[in-house]
Design an enzyme around this catalytic site. Structure first.
Site, PDB file in Angstrom:
ATOM      1  N   THR A  49       3.721 -43.319 -23.877  1.00 53.48           N
ATOM      2  CA  THR A  49       4.698 -44.037 -23.047  1.00 53.48           C
ATOM      3  C   THR A  49       5.172 -45.243 -23.846  1.00 53.48           C
ATOM      4  O   THR A  49       4.704 -45.459 -24.971  1.00 53.48           O
ATOM      5  CB  THR A  49       4.064 -44.531 -21.732  1.00 53.48           C
ATOM      6  OG1 THR A  49       3.233 -45.658 -22.032  1.00 53.48           O
ATOM      7  CG2 THR A  49       3.231 -43.458 -21.077  1.00 53.48           C
ATOM      8  N   CYS A  50       6.055 -46.062 -23.279  1.00 57.43           N
ATOM      9  CA  CYS A  50       6.539 -47.186 -24.086  1.00 57.43           C
ATOM     10  C   CYS A  50       5.462 -48.257 -24.258  1.00 57.43           C
ATOM     11  O   CYS A  50       5.553 -49.083 -25.153  1.00 57.43           O
ATOM     12  CB  CYS A  50       7.819 -47.763 -23.520  1.00 57.43           C
ATOM     13  SG  CYS A  50       7.792 -47.991 -21.756  1.00 57.43           S
ATOM     14  N   ARG A  52       1.978 -47.445 -24.331  1.00 58.75           N
ATOM     15  CA  ARG A  52       0.739 -46.948 -24.919  1.00 58.75           C
ATOM     16  C   ARG A  52       0.919 -45.580 -25.550  1.00 58.75           C
ATOM     17  O   ARG A  52       1.757 -44.781 -25.117  1.00 58.75           O
ATOM     18  CB  ARG A  52      -0.375 -46.886 -23.866  1.00 58.75           C
ATOM     19  CG  ARG A  52      -0.131 -45.891 -22.746  1.00 58.75           C
ATOM     20  CD  ARG A  52      -1.273 -45.884 -21.750  1.00 58.75           C
ATOM     21  NE  ARG A  52      -1.312 -47.143 -21.005  1.00 58.75           N
ATOM     22  CZ  ARG A  52      -2.293 -48.036 -21.111  1.00 58.75           C
ATOM     23  NH1 ARG A  52      -3.336 -47.805 -21.893  1.00 58.75           N
ATOM     24  NH2 ARG A  52      -2.256 -49.145 -20.411  1.00 58.75           N
ATOM     25  N   SER A 109      -2.623 -51.365 -17.084  1.00 58.34           N
ATOM     26  CA  SER A 109      -1.175 -51.464 -17.294  1.00 58.34           C
ATOM     27  C   SER A 109      -0.745 -52.898 -17.546  1.00 58.34           C
ATOM     28  O   SER A 109      -1.452 -53.840 -17.190  1.00 58.34           O
ATOM     29  CB  SER A 109      -0.438 -50.940 -16.060  1.00 58.34           C
ATOM     30  OG  SER A 109      -0.778 -49.615 -15.818  1.00 58.34           O
ATOM     31  N   GLU A 114       1.099 -50.928 -11.427  1.00 56.24           N
ATOM     32  CA  GLU A 114       2.418 -50.272 -11.383  1.00 56.24           C
ATOM     33  C   GLU A 114       2.210 -48.757 -11.277  1.00 56.24           C
ATOM     34  O   GLU A 114       1.276 -48.222 -11.861  1.00 56.24           O
ATOM     35  CB  GLU A 114       3.260 -50.672 -12.610  1.00 56.24           C
ATOM     36  CG  GLU A 114       2.633 -50.354 -13.957  1.00 56.24           C
ATOM     37  CD  GLU A 114       2.946 -48.957 -14.450  1.00 56.24           C
ATOM     38  OE1 GLU A 114       3.824 -48.320 -13.853  1.00 56.24           O
ATOM     39  OE2 GLU A 114       2.306 -48.516 -15.407  1.00 56.24           O
ATOM     40  N   GLN A 116       4.031 -46.008 -12.115  1.00 59.81           N
ATOM     41  CA  GLN A 116       4.588 -44.960 -12.990  1.00 59.81           C
ATOM     42  C   GLN A 116       3.541 -44.263 -13.848  1.00 59.81           C
ATOM     43  O   GLN A 116       3.662 -43.082 -14.147  1.00 59.81           O
ATOM     44  CB  GLN A 116       5.668 -45.518 -13.932  1.00 59.81           C
ATOM     45  CG  GLN A 116       6.998 -45.746 -13.262  1.00 59.81           C
ATOM     46  CD  GLN A 116       7.126 -47.179 -12.806  1.00 59.81           C
ATOM     47  OE1 GLN A 116       6.116 -47.840 -12.501  1.00 59.81           O
ATOM     48  NE2 GLN A 116       8.335 -47.695 -12.730  1.00 59.81           N
ATOM     49  N   GLY A 189      28.509 -66.060  -8.604  1.00 56.65           N
ATOM     50  CA  GLY A 189      28.169 -66.459  -9.958  1.00 56.65           C
ATOM     51  C   GLY A 189      27.564 -65.281 -10.714  1.00 56.65           C
ATOM     52  O   GLY A 189      27.588 -64.149 -10.239  1.00 56.65           O
ATOM     53  N   GLU A 192      21.544 -63.545 -15.847  1.00 60.66           N
ATOM     54  CA  GLU A 192      20.732 -62.350 -16.077  1.00 60.66           C
ATOM     55  C   GLU A 192      19.905 -61.983 -14.851  1.00 60.66           C
ATOM     56  O   GLU A 192      19.941 -60.856 -14.366  1.00 60.66           O
ATOM     57  CB  GLU A 192      19.816 -62.588 -17.275  1.00 60.66           C
ATOM     58  CG  GLU A 192      19.302 -61.299 -17.864  1.00 60.66           C
ATOM     59  CD  GLU A 192      18.306 -61.570 -18.972  1.00 60.66           C
ATOM     60  OE1 GLU A 192      17.469 -60.705 -19.215  1.00 60.66           O
ATOM     61  OE2 GLU A 192      18.358 -62.669 -19.574  1.00 60.66           O
TER      62      GLU A 192
END
Lengths: 417, 270
Positions: A49-50, A52, A109, A114, A116, A189, A192
């Site tokens: 995964t991103c 691990r 995690s 989480e 996922q 307005g 981010e």
């Protein structure tokens, strides 16, 4: 046979190394096949995964298996072995099992709890299963890991409380409005974090989205991104009459909305509730607005406080989850050690059956001409004796006692297995 | 069958206790158990009322025991209907203590069946009491929702978003259902007053006798008329709407209990 876990994650390796070590979807199957070609490795599974990259293996020689698998990883991805080896953690035996259970239960995690990761683990297992790279041990282990993760999710509330600003904002909106599909939303307005929260809200599904900005072009651009209506900045107060949820982040140095403005708006709205989120620093919405009946005003610090308290709640739940992991490891451990006796039990049963068949054949030869009924009775008696004789030794071998290794040796010697 | 009443009381108590547990730590089991116990209690309670109806030959709303028992039964009925129609977590935790309390009060009064003047024993008795009691029950539920709203409102305003906040329903659903109940209760009360005056005409020959009960019913009716009007015209809802729902119910309770106990009226059961 031992279980071996090798891998790296967000704690041990930077993104650069993780990227290099990640297995693309179509490279996992060659990876699994490559691992199985190593001498000591019997079963293999790859989780990538991103955050691990991990190998779950079962092998006969722990040290040799770890070494060869690490070298394989370096070669497979063309990475310098020394550099890679430093970032890798290697767990064997029950430590390996513990690691897998913790990963599946989202205790390892980046965002604790989480959800996922469990799906990713399931996918990795499905792929390994269809490749045929798992066997008795890893199959059992992965099924157990998935059930442990489910147990953690139902018995603790580790995944229940939102731990990001935008999730918290959406959850809060639902606690105010029940459903958002008939509510209008205004993004006032840009910025981010405001855009992130707005995106999350839009994905949850609101009725209409309005975007107001001092630069009208920016409002138009953002509005098209959200599938909404652009507003000129001067118009925003009028439009608030039909707005239920506002996320504000204008970058102005003073309040763009005062309590007096809001009192008029609230009256025109017939006191329908409003949820205002002020993400700007310094704040753009007069904090006194929050004193009005039915107006719920949260600033960035309020939301952060909620996130923090939810996070500490998750930490408490995590300790309950660790307890579950410990319990489950013990159960799995028992199953693993029962495997040691299996070859001896099978050999003992085969030897006994062999004797029975041989002796019965001899006997029937001598007793020429007896009927089928008598034959059945004699066979039944022979089976009875054999079963009774090996029942107790088998039970002793299966029992999880300390002297089991000794028993296995004794049985092997006594019966010349 | 006096045991039916006792059993109903017991199941309401079980439901109430499970409701308390659910406030501190909700789980599927407590929630299902609470509703289950309330349904069983309601079933037994219904049997008890039917039994009394058959034994006495009239609507069981004549003695104080019967009146309070039927009053409670109506609350449970409306509660179960709301529970079935909307998903409002923890509603039972706020309603069942009242139910149990009223049942306990009812149990303290003599259970003998009291004779009813033949002139009063008409179908009006059934229609009038059912309308009145169901309207009281709707107002009772709206009061419970109002209390829940104020608690949840406090959590959202004070920004303490943990524990009970998570288990309580959203502000909007509490407010919406509250208003619907008030409208329903108001409609039923209107019919109850009309049916009451028609009954009064057939029994005593006059539509309106200015009995304390009638006067207070009218006051209650006016208060709820005002609550509905304020909500429609000015948008008086949320916190203030909830407070009004609670105040309205206090007046309702006075109309039901207080008038007879304090003002010595001549209404049916006394």
């Amino acid at each position: 046979m031992s279980i071996i876990t090798i891998g790296l994650n967000h704690k041990t390796a930077d993104i650069e190394l993780r990227e290099k070590l990640a297995f693309d979807k179509d490279r996992i199957v060659p990876g699994l096949k490559g691992l199985l070609e190593l001498d000591t490795i019997a079963e293999a599974l790859i989780v990538s995964t991103c955050n691990r990259v991990e190998l779950y293996l079962s092998g006969s020689d722990e040290i040799e298996s770890v070494n060869s698998a690490c070298r394989f990883l370096a070669e497979f991805h063309n990475i310098d072995f020394e550099k890679l080896d430093n970032a890798l953690y290697k767990h064997t035996g029950m430590e390996g099992v513990k690691h897998i259970f913790r990963v599946a239960g989202s205790l390892d995690s980046m965002v604790l709890g989480e959800p996922q990761i469990l799906g990713q683990i399931k996918d990795a297992y499905d792929l390994a299963l269809s490749t045929g790279s798992t066997g008795l041990i890893l199959n059992k282990l992965m099924k157990k890991a998935i059930s442990v993760a489910k147990r953690i999710r139902t018995e603790t509330s580790i995944s229940e409380n939102a731990v990001s600003i935008s999730y918290t904002a959406v959850e809060l909106a639902k606690k105010i409005f029940e459903q958002l599909s008939d509510k209008n939303f205004m993004l006032l307005g840009a910025g981010e974090m405001a855009e992130l929260a707005a995106k999350h809200l839009a994905r949850t599904g609101v009725k209409d989205i309005m975007v107001a900005n001092r630069t009208y072009e920016r409002a138009v651009a953002l509005a098209s991104e959200f599938n909404g209506t652009p507003l000129r900045f001067e118009e925003f107060k009028n439009s608030l009459i039909n707005t239920d949820i506002v996320i504000c982040s204008t970058g102005a140095s003073n309040f763009v909305l005062t309590k007096a403005d809001m009192e008029i708006i609230v009256k025109k709205r017939k006191h329908k509730p409003m949820f205002l989120i002020d993400i700007s620093v310094p704040r753009n919405l007069d904090p006194e607005i929050g004193d009005l009946d039915g107006v719920y005003l949260y600033d960035i610090d309020n939301l952060q406080d909620v996130v923090d308290s939810n996070m500490s709640q998750r930490l408490i739940e995590a300790s309950k989850a660790e307890q579950i992991v410990t319990e489950e490891i013990e159960i799995f451990n028992k199953w693993m050690s029962s495997l040691y006796a299996v070859p001896t039990i099978i050999a003992l049963r085969n030897a006994a059956d062999q004797i029975k068949t041989d002796e019965l054949a001899k006997l029937f030869n001598r007793l020429n001409g007896i009927g089928e009924k008598e034959k059945k009775a004699i066979e039944g008696m022979a089976s009875g004796i054999v079963n009774k004789l090996i029942h107790n030794p088998t039970a002793a071998l299966k029992a999880d006692d300390e002297d089991r290794d000794m028993l296995i040796n004794v049985v092997n010697k006594l019966y010349k297995l | 069958m006096i045991i039916l009443f006792e059993l109903a009381l017991t199941f309401y108590m079980i439901s109430m206790i499970l409701g308390f547990v659910e406030v501190t730590k909700s789980s599927r089991y407590t929630s299902v158990g609470m509703t289950g116990a309330a349904i069983i209690g309601f079933f037994l309670h219904s049997l008890n009322l039917i039994d009394r109806f058959i034994l006495s030959g009239h609507m069981p709303a004549i003695s104080v025991h019967e009146a309070i028992s039927l009053f409670t039964w109506s609350i449970v009925l409306i509660f179960l209907l709301i529970k079935y129609r909307y998903k409002i977590g923890l509603l039972g935790s706020f309603i069942m203590p009242w139910v149990f309390g009223f049942m306990l009060i009812s149990s303290a009064f003599p259970r003998e069946i009291q004779p009813l003047a033949p002139v009063l024993n008409s179908f009006w008795l059934i229609i009038h009491t059912m309308l009145a009691f169901l309207s009281y029950a709707s107002f009772g539920l709206s009061c419970g929702l109002g209390i829940m709203f104020l608690i949840q409102y406090h959590f959202v305003k004070s920004k303490k978003l943990s524990g009970l906040f998570k288990r309580l329903p959203s502000l909007n659903i509490l407010d919406d259902v509250n208003y619907r109940l008030i409208k329903t209760g108001f409609f039923l009360l209107t019919l109850a007053i009309i049916s009451g005056s028609l009954w009064s005409e057939t029994a005593w020959g006059s539509y309106w006798l200015w009995q304390p009960k009638q006067v207070w019913s009218l006051i209650t009716w006016l208060i709820y008329a005002m609550i509905i009007h304020l909500r429609r015209k000015v948008g008086l809802r949320g916190r203030r709407g909830s407070i009004l729902a609670i105040l309205g119910y206090i007046v309702t309770l006075f109309t039901f209990f207080g008038v007879d106990l304090l003002l010595k009226g001549q209404h049916a059961f006394l």
